[in-house]
Design a protein around this motif. Structure first.
Motif, PDB file in Angstrom:
ATOM      1  N   ILE A 143       0.774  -1.138  -0.026  1.00 40.14           N
ATOM      2  CA  ILE A 143      -0.024   0.214  -0.223  1.00 40.14           C
ATOM      3  C   ILE A 143       0.772   1.502   0.012  1.00 40.14           C
ATOM      4  N   PHE A 147       1.610   4.660  -3.329  1.00 39.35           N
ATOM      5  CA  PHE A 147       1.913   6.090  -3.155  1.00 39.35           C
ATOM      6  C   PHE A 147       2.985   6.635  -3.887  1.00 39.35           C
ATOM      7  N   LEU A 151       4.651  12.574  -2.752  1.00 37.65           N
ATOM      8  CA  LEU A 151       3.181  12.880  -2.246  1.00 37.65           C
ATOM      9  C   LEU A 151       2.879  12.589  -0.726  1.00 37.65           C
ATOM     10  N   LEU A 152       3.061  11.380  -0.511  1.00 35.91           N
ATOM     11  CA  LEU A 152       2.812  10.907   0.957  1.00 35.91           C
ATOM     12  C   LEU A 152       3.848  11.909   1.914  1.00 35.91           C
ATOM     13  N   ILE A 154       4.693  15.034   1.413  1.00 35.28           N
ATOM     14  CA  ILE A 154       3.926  16.291   1.442  1.00 35.28           C
ATOM     15  C   ILE A 154       2.623  16.364   2.378  1.00 35.28           C
ATOM     16  N   MET A 155       1.968  15.157   2.152  1.00 38.16           N
ATOM     17  CA  MET A 155       0.600  15.092   2.978  1.00 38.16           C
ATOM     18  C   MET A 155       0.888  15.054   4.484  1.00 38.16           C
ATOM     19  N   PHE A 156       1.870  14.427   4.700  1.00 37.66           N
ATOM     20  CA  PHE A 156       2.363  14.387   6.391  1.00 37.66           C
ATOM     21  C   PHE A 156       2.929  15.649   6.698  1.00 37.66           C
ATOM     22  N   VAL A 158       2.662  18.525   5.599  1.00 39.11           N
ATOM     23  CA  VAL A 158       1.948  19.823   5.533  1.00 39.11           C
ATOM     24  C   VAL A 158       1.112  19.974   6.996  1.00 39.11           C
ATOM     25  N   VAL A 159       0.563  18.668   7.573  1.00 40.75           N
ATOM     26  CA  VAL A 159      -0.172  18.927   8.736  1.00 40.75           C
ATOM     27  C   VAL A 159       0.998  18.930   9.912  1.00 40.75           C
ATOM     28  N   LEU A 160       1.987  18.090   9.692  1.00 40.54           N
ATOM     29  CA  LEU A 160       3.197  18.122  11.167  1.00 40.54           C
ATOM     30  C   LEU A 160       3.821  19.521  11.015  1.00 40.54           C
TER      31      LEU A 160
ATOM     32  N   GLY B  18      -6.440   1.708   1.478  1.00 42.41           N
ATOM     33  CA  GLY B  18      -5.526   2.136   2.421  1.00 42.41           C
ATOM     34  C   GLY B  18      -4.808   3.610   2.034  1.00 42.41           C
ATOM     35  N   VAL B  19      -4.735   4.093   0.892  1.00 41.43           N
ATOM     36  CA  VAL B  19      -4.582   5.275   0.617  1.00 41.43           C
ATOM     37  C   VAL B  19      -5.235   6.374   1.424  1.00 41.43           C
ATOM     38  N   ILE B  22      -4.625   6.366   4.940  1.00 41.73           N
ATOM     39  CA  ILE B  22      -3.271   7.115   5.305  1.00 41.73           C
ATOM     40  C   ILE B  22      -3.604   8.592   5.212  1.00 41.73           C
ATOM     41  N   SER B  23      -4.146   8.901   4.286  1.00 42.06           N
ATOM     42  CA  SER B  23      -4.611  10.488   4.211  1.00 42.06           C
ATOM     43  C   SER B  23      -5.612  10.956   5.371  1.00 42.06           C
ATOM     44  N   VAL B  25      -5.430   9.401   8.303  1.00 39.47           N
ATOM     45  CA  VAL B  25      -4.315   9.444   9.413  1.00 39.47           C
ATOM     46  C   VAL B  25      -3.548  10.824   9.621  1.00 39.47           C
ATOM     47  N   ALA B  26      -3.001  11.141   8.326  1.00 42.24           N
ATOM     48  CA  ALA B  26      -2.190  12.381   8.044  1.00 42.24           C
ATOM     49  C   ALA B  26      -2.976  13.599   8.584  1.00 42.24           C
ATOM     50  N   LEU B  27      -4.417  13.568   8.496  1.00 47.84           N
ATOM     51  CA  LEU B  27      -5.195  14.717   8.925  1.00 47.84           C
ATOM     52  C   LEU B  27      -5.069  14.664  10.306  1.00 47.84           C
ATOM     53  N   ILE B  29      -2.976  13.263  12.542  1.00 47.29           N
ATOM     54  CA  ILE B  29      -1.756  13.025  13.252  1.00 47.29           C
ATOM     55  C   ILE B  29      -1.361  14.500  13.958  1.00 47.29           C
ATOM     56  N   GLY B  30      -1.749  15.514  13.556  1.00 46.00           N
ATOM     57  CA  GLY B  30      -1.218  16.814  14.220  1.00 46.00           C
ATOM     58  C   GLY B  30      -2.215  17.194  15.350  1.00 46.00           C
ATOM     59  N   LEU B  36      -7.009  23.018  11.310  1.00 47.90           N
ATOM     60  CA  LEU B  36      -6.419  22.974   9.939  1.00 47.90           C
ATOM     61  C   LEU B  36      -7.483  23.721   8.972  1.00 47.90           C
ATOM     62  N   ILE B 290      -5.486  22.613   3.585  1.00 47.34           N
ATOM     63  CA  ILE B 290      -5.698  21.105   3.488  1.00 47.34           C
ATOM     64  C   ILE B 290      -6.295  20.538   2.465  1.00 47.34           C
ATOM     65  N   VAL B 293      -4.402  20.201  -0.796  1.00 50.01           N
ATOM     66  CA  VAL B 293      -3.383  19.345  -0.559  1.00 50.01           C
ATOM     67  C   VAL B 293      -3.847  17.835  -0.729  1.00 50.01           C
ATOM     68  N   VAL B 297      -3.337  15.144  -3.744  1.00 50.50           N
ATOM     69  CA  VAL B 297      -2.476  13.743  -3.531  1.00 50.50           C
ATOM     70  C   VAL B 297      -3.268  12.619  -3.689  1.00 50.50           C
TER      71      VAL B 297
END
Lengths: 306, 324
Positions: A143, A147, A151-152, A154-156, A158-160, B18-19, B22-23, B25-27, B29-30, B36, B290, B293, B297
């Protein structure tokens, strides 16, 4: 890269033949010349990364609006010279370049350690136990590889938010699959070998077998992957810094220096772009050359093919 | 064949899920993702309202299912800076990105095959050495720096190529203006040359090396020796026997390569002010937009996954050795 992982085959390493191997490596490196030069360059980069603050002629963050955008060899403040010119805020390019080595190497090597550790443990578990553990770990890897990595990241990020630790974590986690795949493949074949059987018969614990018996025999191919990987991680770090997702803007890095050079292109202030880029190319090229050489050294069969 | 197709389709669905996970989770995680989506001057009441409106006060699994449901309908929420659905903005920028990616792909693969073949045929000679040295450099140069250097040299110094600008190809096609699209082709390519080379050079290098080693392996096979011993001309041996087998590994690479090039295009677009998703993402990053982005992605990832699916299916057709 995965091709390499699948094809590298390694004979068990023992303590007794280690020093002989080391001498063989030394002779091969001298004979091949380029790897020797690459190693010398990396040594210089390492020295610069460690001693940058003492080597740099000026303070890399000291702004000097009166002396902004001076060309190479232009006079700097207090009788000093901007050997590689100054940037839009009048900061010394050479000093920033020397400081930048620090972040590039730190991020590159730490990310490999993070990714390599996660990947190695995952690969050992996957290869040794097989079954559902293997399925879960490998599907997670699939999985992630589905990606495009940047891109992966960038996505993390941007938030972190930008920062050295975030950058290392994201880049490291981006690399684990490569390591997991090669370690898994090696573990699968080593698991059935006599010396592993022997360790099992002597009553060694599973953890001891995985980390003391199998792992030392996988270190060689891992080293090859790691040296190529440092190269690509440094490139990725530069890209992310270029996009403004790397370290905070104060910290000089090669990627962020390039990002700042973009606004000065039209006015042909080439020194802002040329020098940081060359620093990246020379460093990455050296890691790639070392990687190539290591691969040939560890698996002569691959040298035959290419 | 059908079981293979169905299995591969199911796999793709799992990967897309899965994608999205993950996205999601990315949202999260902070910390509280509400922050945001609100401006910095928002009052506590406003934040609370938005949290409710976006459903961030719900339990996580409910949030994910809502998120998934929205994504499936193409709803990523409104862009925070444009007040327009994020998906609309992203789809508007997509054609320019696809054009550049396809162009750089044609450049990379189109040159990698002859380079690799020649290097293999003239192994050990200066031809081989030259191509391999070039490839080694190609794998060590950051694409955006190559772009900057080409802007400085070919754009500003020699003035051969434009350093920014874009002539659309896909957009007029979609709008049914076939003639405009055709007349745009030469100009469009002219504008794509510098950014296309900058993106594709790494792939060109990597694939030239891949083709070379694949070719060397095939050339040492028994059936090539047999063909040679039958007295067939070297040209026919290379084209009919060797190349036909040597290019198979390259086909599998094409799908992965496309994703890699997409990633490169995202970075290069900011260098050449190319009006695609990359520049959009770059602006969105700086404005912390966000939804844009995320939509970018996910759209790019889904394209990448679909393409890999197609490549696998084609591969199964052209290589009879693949077990179906």
């Amino acid at each position: 890269m995965t091709n390499l992982a699948d094809t590298i085959a390694i004979a068990p390493v023992t303590r007794s033949n280690f020093s002989r191997e080391l001498r063989r490596a030394g002779r091969s490196m001298v004979a091949a010349k380029w790897p020797l030069l690459a190693l010398a360059i990396l040594f210089v980069v390492l020295v610069v990364a460690i001693f940058g603050p003492w080597l740099s002629p000026l303070d890399p963050n000291r702004q000097n609006i009166m002396l902004r955008l001076a060309g190479p060899m232009a006079p700097g403040p207090n009788g000093a010279t901007f050997m590689l010119g100054s940037d839009a805020l009048g900061r010394d390019v050479l000093s920033r370049l020397l400081y930048g080595a620090r972040v590039s190497l730190l991020v590159g090597i730490s990310a490999i350690l993070v990714g390599g550790t996660i990947g190695t443990v995952a690969g050992l578990l996957s290869g040794y136990f097989g079954g559902w553990i293997d399925d879960v770990i490998m599907r997670m890897g699939d999985i992630q590889l589905a990606f495009p990595f940047i891109l992966l990241a960038i996505m993390f990020l941007v938030v972190l938010g930008p920062g050295v630790v975030n950058l290392i974590l994201v880049l490291g986690i981006g690399q684990w699959v490569t390591y997991a795949r090669i370690v898994r493949a090696q573990t699968l074949s080593l698991r059935e070998k006599e010396f592993v059987e022997a360790a099992r018969a002597m009553g060694d614990s599973t953890i001891s077998i995985m980390f003391r018996t199998i792992l030392p025999n996988i270190v060689a191919p891992l080293t090859v992957i790691a040296s190529f990987n440092v190269a690509s991680v440094i490139l990725a770090e530069a890209s992310l810094s270029f996009l403004g997702l790397g370290v905070p803007p104060q910290t000089p890095t090669w990627g962020s220096m390039l990002a700042q050079s973009r606004d000065q292109l039209i006015a042909n202030r080439w020194w802002l772009a040329v020098f940081p880029g060359m620093a990246i190319v020379v460093t990455v090229l050296s890691f790639n050359i070392i990687g190539d050489w290591l691969r040939d050294l560890l698996d002569p069969r691959l040298k035959e093919r290419g | 064949m059908w079981t293979f197709i169905i299995r591969r389709l199911l796999q793709s669905v799992v990967v897309i899920l899965g994608v999205t996970l993950i996205s999601f989770v990315a949202l999260q995680i902070g910390g509280d993702p509400t922050f945001l989506f609100v401006s910095e001057r928002a009052t506590d009441e406003e934040i609370e309202l938005i949290r409710k409106a976006l459903g961030f006060d719900q339990p996580l699994h409910i949030q994910y299912l809502t998120y998934l449901g929205n994504i499936l309908q193409g709803d990523f929420g409104n862009s925070l800076s444009y007040r327009q659905p994020a998906m609309e903005i992203v789809l508007g920028a997509l054609p320019a990105t696809i054009e550049l990616t396809v162009f750089s792909m044609i450049f990379a693969i189109g040159l990698a095959i002859p380079f690799g073949v020649f290097a293999a045929l003239y192994r050990g000679t200066p031809v081989d050495g030259g191509i391999m040295t070039l490839a080694m450099f190609g794998q060590s140069i950051p694409n955006f720096w190559l772009g900057i250097m080409m802007i400085l040299f070919f754009g500003l110094h020699l003035k051969w190529f434009p350093i920014s600008g874009h002539v659309p190809l896909i957009m007029p096609l979609l709008q049914g203006e076939f003639l405009t699209a055709v007349t745009n082709i030469p100009k469009s390519i002219y504008y794509m040359i510098l950014p296309g080379i900058a993106v594709g050079f790494y792939s060109l290098s990597r694939n030239a090396r891949l083709v070379r080693s694949s070719m060397l392996e095939v050339l040492s096979q028994d059936y090539v020796r047999t063909a040679r011993s039958k007295g067939i001309s070297e040209r026919a041996v290379v084209i009919n026997h060797a190349l036909r087998n040597a290019w198979l590994p390259v086909v599998t690479m094409v799908g992965l390569e496309f994703g890699f090039l997409l990633g490169g295009v995202v970075v290069i677009e900011t260098v050449f002010s190319w009006p695609g998703i990359g520049r959009l993402v770059f602006t969105a990053i700086n404005q912390k937009d966000i939804p844009v982005v995320q939509a970018s992605v996910i759209v790019l990832s889904v394209i990448f996954i679909a393409l890999n699916l197609i490549v696998d299916l084609i591969y199964a057709r052209i290589d009879p050795r693949v077990k179906l």
